[in-house]
Design a protein around this motif. Structure first.
Motif, mmCIF file in Angstrom:
data_model
loop_
_atom_site.group_PDB
_atom_site.id
_atom_site.type_symbol
_atom_site.label_atom_id
_atom_site.label_comp_id
_atom_site.label_asym_id
_atom_site.label_seq_id
_atom_site.Cartn_x
_atom_site.Cartn_y
_atom_site.Cartn_z
ATOM 1 N N LEU A 201 0.834 -1.195 0.000
ATOM 2 C CA LEU A 201 0.000 0.000 0.000
ATOM 3 C C LEU A 201 0.870 1.248 0.000
ATOM 4 N N VAL A 202 0.518 2.196 -0.847
ATOM 5 C CA VAL A 202 1.266 3.451 -0.915
ATOM 6 C C VAL A 202 0.286 4.607 -0.865
ATOM 7 N N GLU A 203 0.404 5.428 0.183
ATOM 8 C CA GLU A 203 -0.458 6.603 0.321
ATOM 9 C C GLU A 203 0.171 7.811 -0.358
ATOM 10 N N SER A 204 -0.675 8.739 -0.760
ATOM 11 C CA SER A 204 -0.219 10.006 -1.323
ATOM 12 C C SER A 204 -1.292 11.059 -1.095
ATOM 13 N N GLY A 205 -0.917 12.323 -1.276
ATOM 14 C CA GLY A 205 -1.892 13.398 -1.204
ATOM 15 C C GLY A 205 -1.862 14.216 0.065
ATOM 16 N N GLY A 206 -1.013 13.840 1.022
ATOM 17 C CA GLY A 206 -0.937 14.628 2.242
ATOM 18 C C GLY A 206 -0.321 15.991 1.987
ATOM 19 N N GLY A 207 -0.417 16.876 2.976
ATOM 20 C CA GLY A 207 0.153 18.197 2.841
ATOM 21 C C GLY A 207 -0.331 19.111 3.946
ATOM 22 N N SER B 147 -13.633 20.691 5.215
ATOM 23 C CA SER B 147 -13.797 21.403 6.495
ATOM 24 C C SER B 147 -12.771 20.954 7.521
ATOM 25 N N LEU B 148 -11.534 20.914 7.116
ATOM 26 C CA LEU B 148 -10.475 20.413 7.985
ATOM 27 C C LEU B 148 -10.251 21.323 9.183
ATOM 28 N N LYS B 149 -9.898 20.693 10.292
ATOM 29 C CA LYS B 149 -9.665 21.387 11.556
ATOM 30 C C LYS B 149 -8.246 21.092 12.032
ATOM 31 N N PRO B 150 -7.698 21.947 12.891
ATOM 32 C CA PRO B 150 -6.352 21.664 13.411
ATOM 33 C C PRO B 150 -6.250 20.298 14.078
ATOM 34 N N GLU B 151 -7.318 19.838 14.694
ATOM 35 C CA GLU B 151 -7.293 18.529 15.348
ATOM 36 C C GLU B 151 -7.266 17.365 14.365
ATOM 37 N N ASP B 152 -7.400 17.646 13.087
ATOM 38 C CA ASP B 152 -7.245 16.609 12.065
ATOM 39 C C ASP B 152 -5.770 16.373 11.717
ATOM 40 N N THR B 153 -4.902 17.194 12.261
ATOM 41 C CA THR B 153 -3.469 17.038 12.006
ATOM 42 C C THR B 153 -2.977 15.701 12.526
ATOM 43 N N ALA B 154 -2.384 14.917 11.640
ATOM 44 C CA ALA B 154 -1.928 13.569 11.996
ATOM 45 C C ALA B 154 -1.227 12.950 10.794
ATOM 46 N N GLY C 25 0.048 0.926 4.868
ATOM 47 C CA GLY C 25 0.929 1.802 4.115
ATOM 48 C C GLY C 25 1.901 2.490 5.046
ATOM 49 N N GLN C 26 2.750 3.330 4.463
ATOM 50 C CA GLN C 26 3.786 3.981 5.242
ATOM 51 C C GLN C 26 3.311 5.276 5.896
ATOM 52 N N GLY C 27 2.158 5.767 5.476
ATOM 53 C CA GLY C 27 1.580 6.974 6.066
ATOM 54 C C GLY C 27 1.903 8.226 5.280
ATOM 55 N N THR C 28 1.021 9.200 5.398
ATOM 56 C CA THR C 28 1.228 10.499 4.775
ATOM 57 C C THR C 28 0.784 11.581 5.761
ATOM 58 N N GLN C 29 1.589 12.621 5.889
ATOM 59 C CA GLN C 29 1.340 13.664 6.886
ATOM 60 C C GLN C 29 0.294 14.654 6.391
ATOM 61 N N VAL C 30 -0.659 14.948 7.279
ATOM 62 C CA VAL C 30 -1.634 16.013 7.036
ATOM 63 C C VAL C 30 -1.504 17.017 8.172
ATOM 64 N N THR C 31 -1.301 18.273 7.819
ATOM 65 C CA THR C 31 -1.163 19.326 8.810
ATOM 66 C C THR C 31 -2.179 20.413 8.516
#
Length: 125
Positions: A4-10, A84-91, A116-122
């Motif tokens: 599994l390969v994730e993408s699209g974080g940012g 509608s992303l919130k700061p608490e969605d950071t992970a 998967g290896q994970g992707t960062q969302v801030t």
């Protein structure tokens, strides 16, 4: 073995949107059950949403109404649309997959075989 390969974080501001993708390869002879989890710094891994091999979706309370999970059944490509992303969605967001549906156990990380290896969302305020 499913890879599994994730993408699209940012990084986005509060109220913004992101779409994550997870591409599955390897053992895909059967339609996979797939899910999104996330893990914030210092916290346990949390189930966000799941889509079973039959297309049924379930959402955690934290994502209901804001996130949408979908899957291309032929290619086993998983998507998570986050609005509608919130700061608490950071992970760090992780994709999980299994050849068996998890039903009520979907929120338990140990129930899933492939990750998967994970992707960062801030999300900034």
């Amino acid at each position: 073995q499913v890879h599994l390969v994730e993408s699209g974080g940012g990084s986005v501001q509060t109220g913004g949107s992101l779409t994550l993708s997870c591409a599955a390869s390897g053992y895909t002879r059967s339609t996979l059950s797939m899910a999104w989890f996330r893990q914030a710094s210092g916290k346990e891994r949390e189930g966000i949403a799941v889509i079973d091999s039959d297309g049924r979706t379930t959402y955690a309370d934290s994502s209901k109404g804001r996130f949408t999970i979908s899957k291309d059944g032929v290619r086993n490509t998983l998507t998570l649309r986050m609005d509608s992303l919130k700061p608490e969605d950071t992970a760090v967001y992780y994709c999980a997959a299994d050849t068996q549906n998890k039903r009520r156990l979907w929120v338990v990380p140990d129930a899933w075989t492939h990750w998967g290896q994970g992707t960062q969302v801030t999300v900034s305020s």
